[in-house]
Scaffold this motif. Structure first.
Motif, PDB file in Angstrom:
ATOM      1  N   GLY A  34       0.811  -1.217   0.000  1.00 24.50           N
ATOM      2  CA  GLY A  34       0.000   0.000   0.000  1.00 24.50           C
ATOM      3  C   GLY A  34       0.840   1.260   0.000  1.00 24.50           C
ATOM      4  O   GLY A  34       0.514   2.245  -0.674  1.00 24.50           O
ATOM      5  N   LEU A  35       1.935   1.222   0.738  1.00 23.54           N
ATOM      6  CA  LEU A  35       2.842   2.373   0.771  1.00 23.54           C
ATOM      7  C   LEU A  35       3.492   2.601  -0.590  1.00 23.54           C
ATOM      8  O   LEU A  35       3.555   3.732  -1.085  1.00 23.54           O
ATOM      9  N   ILE A  75      -1.129  10.934  -1.739  1.00 18.65           N
ATOM     10  CA  ILE A  75      -0.731  11.530  -0.462  1.00 18.65           C
ATOM     11  C   ILE A  75      -1.440  10.831   0.691  1.00 18.65           C
ATOM     12  O   ILE A  75      -0.812  10.458   1.694  1.00 18.65           O
ATOM     13  N   VAL A  76      -2.743  10.628   0.550  1.00 19.42           N
ATOM     14  CA  VAL A  76      -3.502   9.970   1.617  1.00 19.42           C
ATOM     15  C   VAL A  76      -3.014   8.540   1.834  1.00 19.42           C
ATOM     16  O   VAL A  76      -2.806   8.103   2.969  1.00 19.42           O
ATOM     17  N   ALA A  77      -2.809   7.796   0.752  1.00 18.80           N
ATOM     18  CA  ALA A  77      -2.358   6.409   0.877  1.00 18.80           C
ATOM     19  C   ALA A  77      -0.973   6.335   1.503  1.00 18.80           C
ATOM     20  O   ALA A  77      -0.717   5.484   2.362  1.00 18.80           O
ATOM     21  N   THR A  78      -0.083   7.230   1.109  1.00 20.13           N
ATOM     22  CA  THR A  78       1.269   7.222   1.674  1.00 20.13           C
ATOM     23  C   THR A  78       1.242   7.525   3.164  1.00 20.13           C
ATOM     24  O   THR A  78       1.903   6.843   3.958  1.00 20.13           O
ATOM     25  N   VAL A  79       0.472   8.513   3.560  1.00 24.49           N
ATOM     26  CA  VAL A  79       0.398   8.880   4.980  1.00 24.49           C
ATOM     27  C   VAL A  79      -0.256   7.763   5.798  1.00 24.49           C
ATOM     28  O   VAL A  79       0.239   7.392   6.868  1.00 24.49           O
ATOM     29  N   VAL A  80      -1.350   7.208   5.302  1.00 23.49           N
ATOM     30  CA  VAL A  80      -2.064   6.164   6.047  1.00 23.49           C
ATOM     31  C   VAL A  80      -1.209   4.907   6.196  1.00 23.49           C
ATOM     32  O   VAL A  80      -1.078   4.362   7.300  1.00 23.49           O
ATOM     33  N   GLY A 116       1.891   5.490   8.384  1.00 15.02           N
ATOM     34  CA  GLY A 116       1.461   5.560   9.784  1.00 15.02           C
ATOM     35  C   GLY A 116       1.115   4.192  10.345  1.00 15.02           C
ATOM     36  O   GLY A 116       1.451   3.878  11.492  1.00 15.02           O
ATOM     37  N   ALA A 117       0.465   3.366   9.540  1.00 17.53           N
ATOM     38  CA  ALA A 117       0.138   2.009   9.985  1.00 17.53           C
ATOM     39  C   ALA A 117       1.400   1.179  10.183  1.00 17.53           C
ATOM     40  O   ALA A 117       1.500   0.406  11.149  1.00 17.53           O
ATOM     41  N   LEU A 118       2.371   1.333   9.295  1.00 16.42           N
ATOM     42  CA  LEU A 118       3.634   0.616   9.463  1.00 16.42           C
ATOM     43  C   LEU A 118       4.347   1.037  10.750  1.00 16.42           C
ATOM     44  O   LEU A 118       4.874   0.193  11.488  1.00 16.42           O
ATOM     45  N   ILE A 119       4.368   2.317  11.020  1.00 12.95           N
ATOM     46  CA  ILE A 119       5.001   2.807  12.244  1.00 12.95           C
ATOM     47  C   ILE A 119       4.248   2.284  13.469  1.00 12.95           C
ATOM     48  O   ILE A 119       4.850   1.798  14.427  1.00 12.95           O
ATOM     49  N   TYR A 120       2.927   2.356  13.436  1.00 16.61           N
ATOM     50  CA  TYR A 120       2.121   1.907  14.573  1.00 16.61           C
ATOM     51  C   TYR A 120       2.338   0.418  14.853  1.00 16.61           C
ATOM     52  O   TYR A 120       2.618   0.025  15.986  1.00 16.61           O
TER      53      TYR A 120
END
Length: 60
Positions: free
Chosen positions: A10-11, A39-44, A47-51
């Motif tokens: 997804g990223l 932009i939305v897909a990259t941020v989401v 963020g999910a990977l970091i979480y």
């Protein structure tokens, strides 16, 4: 392992939406929409990977 692969996919997909050249084609009218989705897909997904990475790291 499947969750990480899906998140990275997804990223990469979001990043590719940002980098795809649409100017000069018949799709140039939707370039702002494609950039917004990227932009939305990259941020989401980042963020999910970091979480999930921090969560899995703290559970060990």
């Amino acid at each position: 392992m499947g969750k990480w692969t899906a998140l990275v996919g997804g990223l990469v997909g979001g990043w590719s939406f940002l980098k795809i050249p649409l100017e000069g084609s018949f799709l140039s009218a939707i370039d702002p929409v494609v950039d917004g989705i990227g932009i939305v897909a990259t941020v989401v997904f980042s963020g999910a990977l970091i979480y999930f990475g921090v969560r899995d790291w703290l559970q060990k």
